[in-house]
Design a protein around this motif. Structure first.
Motif, PDB file in Angstrom:
ATOM      1  N   ARG A 155       0.822  -1.214   0.000  1.00  0.00           N
ATOM      2  CA  ARG A 155       0.000   0.000   0.000  1.00  0.00           C
ATOM      3  C   ARG A 155       0.860   1.271   0.000  1.00  0.00           C
ATOM      4  NH1 ARG A 155      -4.956  -1.446   4.221  1.00  0.00           N
ATOM      5  NH2 ARG A 155      -5.710  -3.306   3.110  1.00  0.00           N
ATOM      6  N   ALA A 156       1.730   1.354  -0.963  1.00  0.00           N
ATOM      7  CA  ALA A 156       2.592   2.525  -1.162  1.00  0.00           C
ATOM      8  C   ALA A 156       3.532   2.764   0.017  1.00  0.00           C
ATOM      9  CB  ALA A 156       1.767   3.775  -1.437  1.00  0.00           C
ATOM     10  N   THR A 157       3.834   1.694   0.784  1.00  0.00           N
ATOM     11  CA  THR A 157       4.846   1.777   1.829  1.00  0.00           C
ATOM     12  C   THR A 157       5.826   0.622   1.663  1.00  0.00           C
ATOM     13  OG1 THR A 157       3.684   0.395   3.456  1.00  0.00           O
ATOM     14  CG2 THR A 157       3.166   2.769   3.437  1.00  0.00           C
ATOM     15  N   ILE A 158       6.938   0.701   2.374  1.00  0.00           N
ATOM     16  CA  ILE A 158       7.955  -0.339   2.334  1.00  0.00           C
ATOM     17  C   ILE A 158       8.057  -0.984   3.717  1.00  0.00           C
ATOM     18  CG2 ILE A 158      10.383  -0.847   1.898  1.00  0.00           C
ATOM     19  CD1 ILE A 158      10.497   1.716   0.208  1.00  0.00           C
ATOM     20  N   PRO A 159       7.652  -2.236   3.868  1.00  0.00           N
ATOM     21  CA  PRO A 159       7.805  -2.900   5.171  1.00  0.00           C
ATOM     22  C   PRO A 159       9.284  -3.067   5.514  1.00  0.00           C
ATOM     23  CG  PRO A 159       6.250  -4.090   3.759  1.00  0.00           C
ATOM     24  CD  PRO A 159       6.954  -3.086   2.890  1.00  0.00           C
ATOM     25  N   VAL A 160       9.626  -2.844   6.774  1.00  0.00           N
ATOM     26  CA  VAL A 160      11.015  -2.985   7.229  1.00  0.00           C
ATOM     27  C   VAL A 160      11.049  -3.771   8.533  1.00  0.00           C
ATOM     28  CG1 VAL A 160      11.765  -0.830   6.150  1.00  0.00           C
ATOM     29  CG2 VAL A 160      10.993  -0.815   8.540  1.00  0.00           C
ATOM     30  N   THR A 161      12.238  -4.267   8.856  1.00  0.00           N
ATOM     31  CA  THR A 161      12.462  -4.873  10.159  1.00  0.00           C
ATOM     32  C   THR A 161      12.590  -3.749  11.178  1.00  0.00           C
ATOM     33  OG1 THR A 161      13.631  -6.722   9.151  1.00  0.00           O
ATOM     34  CG2 THR A 161      13.988  -6.353  11.511  1.00  0.00           C
ATOM     35  N   PRO A 162      11.714  -3.676  12.190  1.00  0.00           N
ATOM     36  CA  PRO A 162      11.706  -2.503  13.079  1.00  0.00           C
ATOM     37  C   PRO A 162      13.021  -2.239  13.794  1.00  0.00           C
ATOM     38  CG  PRO A 162       9.710  -3.802  13.376  1.00  0.00           C
ATOM     39  CD  PRO A 162      10.617  -4.615  12.504  1.00  0.00           C
ATOM     40  N   SER A 163      13.787  -3.278  14.116  1.00  0.00           N
ATOM     41  CA  SER A 163      15.009  -3.084  14.895  1.00  0.00           C
ATOM     42  C   SER A 163      16.167  -2.529  14.070  1.00  0.00           C
ATOM     43  CB  SER A 163      15.438  -4.407  15.536  1.00  0.00           C
ATOM     44  OG  SER A 163      15.660  -5.397  14.538  1.00  0.00           O
ATOM     45  N   THR A 164      16.102  -2.671  12.748  1.00  0.00           N
ATOM     46  CA  THR A 164      17.199  -2.209  11.889  1.00  0.00           C
ATOM     47  C   THR A 164      16.745  -1.280  10.769  1.00  0.00           C
ATOM     48  OG1 THR A 164      16.964  -4.095  10.390  1.00  0.00           O
ATOM     49  CG2 THR A 164      18.460  -4.355  12.283  1.00  0.00           C
ATOM     50  N   CYS A 165      15.455  -1.300  10.441  1.00  0.00           N
ATOM     51  CA  CYS A 165      14.898  -0.555   9.309  1.00  0.00           C
ATOM     52  C   CYS A 165      15.391  -1.102   7.968  1.00  0.00           C
ATOM     53  CB  CYS A 165      15.177   0.938   9.412  1.00  0.00           C
ATOM     54  SG  CYS A 165      14.313   1.707  10.800  1.00  0.00           S
ATOM     55  N   GLU A 166      15.849  -2.350   7.937  1.00  0.00           N
ATOM     56  CA  GLU A 166      16.260  -2.971   6.680  1.00  0.00           C
ATOM     57  C   GLU A 166      15.035  -3.492   5.953  1.00  0.00           C
ATOM     58  OE1 GLU A 166      19.971  -5.643   5.019  1.00  0.00           O
ATOM     59  OE2 GLU A 166      19.169  -6.106   7.011  1.00  0.00           O
ATOM     60  N   THR A 167      15.009  -3.304   4.639  1.00  0.00           N
ATOM     61  CA  THR A 167      13.909  -3.797   3.811  1.00  0.00           C
ATOM     62  C   THR A 167      14.135  -5.282   3.500  1.00  0.00           C
ATOM     63  OG1 THR A 167      14.953  -3.357   1.669  1.00  0.00           O
ATOM     64  CG2 THR A 167      13.856  -1.492   2.760  1.00  0.00           C
ATOM     65  N   SER A 168      13.271  -5.842   2.678  1.00  0.00           N
ATOM     66  CA  SER A 168      13.450  -7.241   2.274  1.00  0.00           C
ATOM     67  C   SER A 168      14.629  -7.417   1.333  1.00  0.00           C
ATOM     68  CB  SER A 168      12.173  -7.751   1.594  1.00  0.00           C
ATOM     69  OG  SER A 168      11.907  -7.026   0.397  1.00  0.00           O
ATOM     70  N   LEU A 169      15.181  -6.307   0.824  1.00  0.00           N
ATOM     71  CA  LEU A 169      16.350  -6.349  -0.053  1.00  0.00           C
ATOM     72  C   LEU A 169      17.591  -6.078   0.808  1.00  0.00           C
ATOM     73  CD1 LEU A 169      17.162  -6.635  -3.044  1.00  0.00           C
ATOM     74  CD2 LEU A 169      16.978  -4.147  -3.249  1.00  0.00           C
ATOM     75  N   PRO A 170      18.423  -7.082   1.052  1.00  0.00           N
ATOM     76  CA  PRO A 170      19.570  -6.905   1.947  1.00  0.00           C
ATOM     77  C   PRO A 170      20.445  -5.724   1.542  1.00  0.00           C
ATOM     78  CG  PRO A 170      19.287  -9.224   1.417  1.00  0.00           C
ATOM     79  CD  PRO A 170      18.344  -8.461   0.528  1.00  0.00           C
ATOM     80  N   GLY A 171      20.789  -4.902   2.534  1.00  0.00           N
ATOM     81  CA  GLY A 171      21.640  -3.743   2.278  1.00  0.00           C
ATOM     82  C   GLY A 171      20.883  -2.485   1.944  1.00  0.00           C
ATOM     83  N   VAL A 172      19.564  -2.599   1.788  1.00  0.00           N
ATOM     84  CA  VAL A 172      18.729  -1.430   1.505  1.00  0.00           C
ATOM     85  C   VAL A 172      17.839  -1.186   2.722  1.00  0.00           C
ATOM     86  CG1 VAL A 172      16.966  -0.405   0.018  1.00  0.00           C
ATOM     87  CG2 VAL A 172      18.760  -1.846  -0.971  1.00  0.00           C
ATOM     88  N   PHE A 173      17.894   0.019   3.253  1.00  0.00           N
ATOM     89  CA  PHE A 173      17.152   0.398   4.446  1.00  0.00           C
ATOM     90  C   PHE A 173      16.140   1.484   4.074  1.00  0.00           C
ATOM     91  CE2 PHE A 173      21.150  -1.397   5.520  1.00  0.00           C
ATOM     92  CZ  PHE A 173      20.982  -2.072   6.720  1.00  0.00           C
ATOM     93  N   ALA A 174      15.112   1.633   4.882  1.00  0.00           N
ATOM     94  CA  ALA A 174      14.110   2.664   4.619  1.00  0.00           C
ATOM     95  C   ALA A 174      13.677   3.273   5.944  1.00  0.00           C
ATOM     96  CB  ALA A 174      12.911   2.101   3.872  1.00  0.00           C
ATOM     97  N   ILE A 175      13.450   4.586   5.935  1.00  0.00           N
ATOM     98  CA  ILE A 175      13.089   5.313   7.147  1.00  0.00           C
ATOM     99  C   ILE A 175      12.044   6.370   6.823  1.00  0.00           C
ATOM    100  CG2 ILE A 175      15.362   4.934   8.180  1.00  0.00           C
ATOM    101  CD1 ILE A 175      16.116   7.790   7.396  1.00  0.00           C
ATOM    102  N   GLY A 176      11.348   6.842   7.854  1.00  0.00           N
ATOM    103  CA  GLY A 176      10.390   7.927   7.674  1.00  0.00           C
ATOM    104  C   GLY A 176       9.022   7.451   7.237  1.00  0.00           C
TER     105      GLY A 176
END
Length: 343
Positions: free
Chosen positions: A273-294
């Motif tokens: 839904r126009a967002t990127i799910p991340v791991t809350p403890s690191t903010c890493e996306t499902s693509l290793p090495g890519v993080f998302a914030i905000g």
């Protein structure tokens, strides 16, 4: 920045408040970073949409306008001389953890690239635009400035008859911010309940009682009156079909933003839904090495607040450190102990 760096440790996509603070966090860890934004200046929505709108939930700032917040964040990273690629749109992301290549467009035709070991996506709402009310002849009034979706300079509304439509924070905040400037201010909403902080609701009741704001409820926008782009009145309608015309010079509809992840959605990471799910403890996306914030991210308990984006920026910077420096352990230090490394 007039030239494109060839490589960096961290590419930060988005130069809004969370992107700027991510640059500070990375720089404090002695990581090289580059800020990239499609807009011509830093600040994201704070600069483009509400430079004069007060923000009340930034720690240690009882109130700070959007433009001033960005100026403060810029001053914070100034000692690090962080390169920024403005008017650059990231179209592609290839490679893998530790070795990414970002393909970008600059202007109409220029193609540039940047190599990075890690990526932070701080794209806010992504590509954003206002939800426009379905009113006949709207385009002409938009072109003349009689209908506006953002308030950039409050002085433009001095002694004008203003209709604000909407029931959320933006409508409520701007009604309170403009009530002392307007000749007449109407606040139109389809319900007599507004979504806002208790203190804002209290101020609204006070302004209504004093006559500074007239609430038009329960009504919705129904039509625009005027010729040649000059607005003379805003027609509203209630649930029973009764209409009335409010004398007005300007209409400010605040019905939220339509958002789109744009090219990010094609980079191979999970989206929802126009967002990127991340791991809350690191903010890493499902693509290793890519993080998302905000605002662009989602996870259980996520709050779309700038202050939470600041926290995510710090977590992402620390989490990606081993990617940039795999052979070097990160020893956590408080800023009071280590100071500013570049100073």
């Amino acid at each position: 920045m007039t030239t494109t760096p060839h490589d960096t440790d961290v590419a930060i996509i988005g130069a809004g408040p969370t992107g700027l603070f991510a640059a500070f966090q990375c720089a404090m860890l002695r990581l090289r970073c580059v800020l990239i934004d499609v807009l011509p200046e830093t600040g994201g929505q704070c600069t483009a949409l509400y430079p004069e709108k007060p923000i009340y939930d930034i720690p240690a700032c009882p109130a700070v306008e959007g433009a001033q917040l960005i100026a403060n964040l810029e001053a914070q990273i100034a000692p690090f001389h962080v390169p920024r690629l403005l008017r650059h749109r990231v179209e592609s992301l290839t490679g893998q953890r530790g070795a990414f290549t970002l393909g970008m467009t600059h202007g109409a035709t220029a193609q540039v690239s940047l190599n990075a070991k890690a990526v932070i996506i701080a794209a806010g709402a992504g590509a954003f635009g206002p939800n426009r009310p379905p009113l006949d002849g709207l385009d002409a009034f938009e072109d003349s400035g009689a209908v506006q979706y953002y308030v950039r300079r409050k002085a433009e509304f001095e002694n004008r008859r203003i209709v604000i439509a909407g029931g959320g924070d933006s409508a409520l905040d701007w009604a309170l911010a403009l009530k002392d400037k307007a000749d007449k201010l109407y606040l139109v909403h389809r319900r007599d309940r507004f979504r806002g902080a208790p203190e804002s609701l209290r101020q609204l009741d006070e302004a209504v009682s004093s006559g500074q704001i007239e609430k038009i409820v329960p009504y919705q926008l129904h039509g625009l009156h005027g010729t040649g782009g000059t607005l003379e009145g805003v027609e509203v309608i209630d649930m029973e079909g009764n209409t009335r015309v409010l004398d007005a010079d300007v209409l400010l509809p605040f019905f939220g933003l339509a958002t789109d992840l744009g090219p990010v959605a094609r980079w191979g990471m999970d989206t929802a839904r126009a967002t990127i799910p991340v791991t809350p403890s690191t903010c890493e996306t499902s693509l290793p090495g890519v993080f998302a914030i905000g605002d662009v991210v989602s996870y259980p308990g996520k709050l779309k607040l700038i202050l939470q984006g600041f926290s995510e920026a710090a977590m992402a910077a620390h989490a990606l450190y081993p990617i940039v420096n795999p052979e070097q352990a990160l020893h956590f230090e408080y800023s009071t102990s280590k100071g500013v490394p570049a100073a």
